[in-house]
Design an enzyme around this catalytic site. Structure first.
Site, PDB file in Angstrom:
ATOM      1  N   ARG A   1       0.823  -1.223   0.000  1.00 10.10           N
ATOM      2  CA  ARG A   1       0.000   0.000   0.000  1.00 10.10           C
ATOM      3  C   ARG A   1       0.853   1.267   0.000  1.00 10.10           C
ATOM      4  O   ARG A   1       0.466   2.280  -0.573  1.00 10.10           O
ATOM      5  CB  ARG A   1      -0.916   0.020   1.239  1.00 10.10           C
ATOM      6  CG  ARG A   1      -2.085  -0.912   1.140  1.00 10.10           C
ATOM      7  CD  ARG A   1      -3.139  -0.556   2.176  1.00 10.10           C
ATOM      8  NE  ARG A   1      -4.005   0.508   1.703  1.00 10.10           N
ATOM      9  CZ  ARG A   1      -5.176   0.315   1.103  1.00 10.10           C
ATOM     10  NH1 ARG A   1      -5.623  -0.901   0.920  1.00 10.10           N
ATOM     11  NH2 ARG A   1      -5.904   1.332   0.695  1.00 10.10           N
TER      12      ARG A   1
ATOM     13  N   ASN B   1     -13.891  14.431   0.602  1.00 12.31           N
ATOM     14  CA  ASN B   1     -14.516  13.149   0.271  1.00 12.31           C
ATOM     15  C   ASN B   1     -16.017  13.287   0.453  1.00 12.31           C
ATOM     16  O   ASN B   1     -16.473  14.007   1.344  1.00 12.31           O
ATOM     17  CB  ASN B   1     -13.991  12.067   1.222  1.00 12.31           C
ATOM     18  CG  ASN B   1     -14.572  10.690   0.932  1.00 12.31           C
ATOM     19  OD1 ASN B   1     -14.864  10.355  -0.211  1.00 12.31           O
ATOM     20  ND2 ASN B   1     -14.744   9.887   1.965  1.00 12.31           N
ATOM     21  N   THR B   2     -16.767  12.603  -0.400  1.00 12.80           N
ATOM     22  CA  THR B   2     -18.211  12.568  -0.194  1.00 12.80           C
ATOM     23  C   THR B   2     -18.597  11.183   0.303  1.00 12.80           C
ATOM     24  O   THR B   2     -18.076  10.168  -0.167  1.00 12.80           O
ATOM     25  CB  THR B   2     -18.976  12.937  -1.486  1.00 12.80           C
ATOM     26  OG1 THR B   2     -20.371  12.799  -1.239  1.00 12.80           O
ATOM     27  CG2 THR B   2     -18.595  12.079  -2.667  1.00 12.80           C
ATOM     28  N   HIS B   3     -19.515  11.166   1.279  1.00 13.03           N
ATOM     29  CA  HIS B   3     -19.885   9.907   1.931  1.00 13.03           C
ATOM     30  C   HIS B   3     -21.416   9.843   2.045  1.00 13.03           C
ATOM     31  O   HIS B   3     -22.048  10.830   2.444  1.00 13.03           O
ATOM     32  CB  HIS B   3     -19.250   9.846   3.328  1.00 13.03           C
ATOM     33  CG  HIS B   3     -19.563   8.575   4.043  1.00 13.03           C
ATOM     34  ND1 HIS B   3     -18.967   7.375   3.733  1.00 13.03           N
ATOM     35  CD2 HIS B   3     -20.445   8.308   5.038  1.00 13.03           C
ATOM     36  CE1 HIS B   3     -19.456   6.425   4.509  1.00 13.03           C
ATOM     37  NE2 HIS B   3     -20.354   6.964   5.309  1.00 13.03           N
TER      38      HIS B   3
ATOM     39  N   SER C   1     -22.527  13.448   3.518  1.00 13.60           N
ATOM     40  CA  SER C   1     -21.560  14.355   4.152  1.00 13.60           C
ATOM     41  C   SER C   1     -20.416  14.610   3.188  1.00 13.60           C
ATOM     42  O   SER C   1     -19.952  13.693   2.510  1.00 13.60           O
ATOM     43  CB  SER C   1     -20.968  13.708   5.411  1.00 13.60           C
ATOM     44  OG  SER C   1     -21.972  13.253   6.296  1.00 13.60           O
TER      45      SER C   1
ATOM     46  N   ASP D   1      -8.754  13.042   6.300  1.00  9.22           N
ATOM     47  CA  ASP D   1      -7.584  12.916   7.175  1.00  9.22           C
ATOM     48  C   ASP D   1      -7.175  11.445   7.194  1.00  9.22           C
ATOM     49  O   ASP D   1      -7.596  10.674   6.323  1.00  9.22           O
ATOM     50  CB  ASP D   1      -7.860  13.505   8.562  1.00  9.22           C
ATOM     51  CG  ASP D   1      -8.866  12.698   9.361  1.00  9.22           C
ATOM     52  OD1 ASP D   1      -9.315  11.625   8.872  1.00  9.22           O
ATOM     53  OD2 ASP D   1      -9.211  13.119  10.481  1.00  9.22           O
TER      54      ASP D   1
ATOM     55  N   GLY E   1      -8.031   9.065   9.127  1.00  9.17           N
ATOM     56  CA  GLY E   1      -9.013   8.126   9.655  1.00  9.17           C
ATOM     57  C   GLY E   1      -9.944   7.638   8.552  1.00  9.17           C
ATOM     58  O   GLY E   1      -9.817   8.023   7.386  1.00  9.17           O
TER      59      GLY E   1
ATOM     60  N   ASP F   1     -13.281   8.047   7.081  1.00  7.25           N
ATOM     61  CA  ASP F   1     -14.403   8.988   7.039  1.00  7.25           C
ATOM     62  C   ASP F   1     -14.500   9.789   8.342  1.00  7.25           C
ATOM     63  O   ASP F   1     -15.592  10.026   8.873  1.00  7.25           O
ATOM     64  CB  ASP F   1     -15.724   8.244   6.770  1.00  7.25           C
ATOM     65  CG  ASP F   1     -15.711   7.549   5.421  1.00  7.25           C
ATOM     66  OD1 ASP F   1     -15.158   8.119   4.464  1.00  7.25           O
ATOM     67  OD2 ASP F   1     -16.254   6.436   5.321  1.00  7.25           O
TER      68      ASP F   1
HETATM   69  C1  GRF Z   1     -21.408   7.669  -3.614  1.00  2.36           C
HETATM   70  O1  GRF Z   1     -22.626   7.549  -2.928  1.00  2.36           O
HETATM   71  C2  GRF Z   1     -20.244   7.832  -2.680  1.00  2.36           C
HETATM   72  O2  GRF Z   1     -20.525   8.603  -1.567  1.00  2.36           O
HETATM   73  C3  GRF Z   1     -20.029   6.395  -2.270  1.00  2.36           C
HETATM   74  O3  GRF Z   1     -20.171   5.669  -3.476  1.00  2.36           O
HETATM   75  C4  GRF Z   1     -21.044   6.373  -4.340  1.00  2.36           C
HETATM   76  C5  GRF Z   1     -20.307   6.620  -5.608  1.00  2.36           C
HETATM   77  O4  GRF Z   1     -21.175   6.956  -6.639  1.00  2.36           O
HETATM   78  N1  GRF Z   1     -18.778   6.212  -1.621  1.00  2.36           N
HETATM   79  P1  GRF Z   1     -20.652   7.416  -8.067  1.00  2.36           P
HETATM   80  O5  GRF Z   1     -19.513   6.480  -8.484  1.00  2.36           O
HETATM   81  O6  GRF Z   1     -20.198   8.829  -7.958  1.00  2.36           O
HETATM   82  O7  GRF Z   1     -21.850   7.260  -8.965  1.00  2.36           O
END
Ligand code: GRF
Length: 218
Positions: free
Chosen positions: A83, A125-127, A154, A159, A161, A163
């Site tokens: 990694r 990051n989007t979660h 969110s 960072d 961690g 998420d």
């Molecule tokens: C999103 O909901 C993201 O938050 C999650 O996986 C999904 C990815 O969707 N980790 P896409 O590849 O952008 O369509």
């Protein structure tokens, strides 16, 4: 009587706004990437996607990038002995595009020390859950299994961690009694795409400040 026009001071030229450079990291369908690619065609958005980097080949997100004429790179973990080496290679691949902000949009790997050393504080990051509840790869499934009535999405600063970084923005999505993972995730993704585009545009135009756990736009 004569008069001679004195040349006045030359007014300064208006500042030329430099376009904020975005690199988007992806692992799958790329609908969040597509939303950013739609937004970046508008100069008022203030940012452009200048590169897309994936952790695997053959995904729809890469096709979306190529269709939009955005250069791509693939840095697959399996091509590296460990990694740490992969994280170095990922850092280099992203660095080629000289990003101002890196956006993890459905990127299903944790970035490492090398990456954070170079792009920490300017990677978001989007979660698909309301953090700190339900972090990790199965946020939607875990929220449903818990039985919450409200979930959401969110955008966080990345960072070291899982998420766990400071929250930049969140939006809620109600859970329906008959939701399964797919239906809930699809409804969350509609909100998530809008939120991500809004946050990234505001970072580009107004900046992002992080003090401890508090992240602030503008
Ligand atoms: C999103 O909901 C993201 O938050 C999650 O996986 C999904 C990815 O969707 N980790 P896409 O590849 O952008 O369509």
């Amino acid at each position: 009587m004569t008069s001679s026009a004195q040349p006045g001071p030359v007014p300064p030229s208006p500042p030329v706004a430099r376009t904020h450079r975005l690199v988007v990291l992806v692992s799958g369908a790329g609908s969040n990437l597509a939303a950013l690619l739609d937004a970046h065609t508008d100069p008022a958005f203030g940012a452009r996607v200048v590169g897309v980097v994936a952790d695997r080949p053959g995904i729809a997100a890469l096709d979306r990038a190529r269709d939009a004429g955005v250069p791509t790179a693939v840095v697959a973990l399996r091509d590296f002995p460990d990694r740490t080496t992969w994280d170095h290679a990922l850092t280099e691949a992203v660095g080629v595009f000289s990003p101002d902000t890196v956006v993890l949009a459905g990127f299903m790997k944790l970035v490492g020390a090398s990456f954070l050393g170079r792009f920490g504080g300017r990677t978001v990051n989007t979660h698909p859950a309301l953090l700190p509840s339900f972090p990790g790869a199965h946020g939607v499934r875990d929220a449903l299994a818990y039985g919450v009535k409200v979930s959401g999405c969110s955008v966080i600063v990345v960072d070291d961690g899982v998420d766990a970084g400071p929250v930049v923005a969140q939006e809620s999505v109600p859970v329906a009694d008959d939701d399964d993972e797919e239906t809930l995730h699809e409804r969350i993704k509609v909100v998530e795409r809008r939120l991500l585009v809004d946050v990234v545009g505001r970072i580009a135009r107004d900046g992002l400040t992080v003090e401890g756990r508090r992240a602030r736009l503008g």
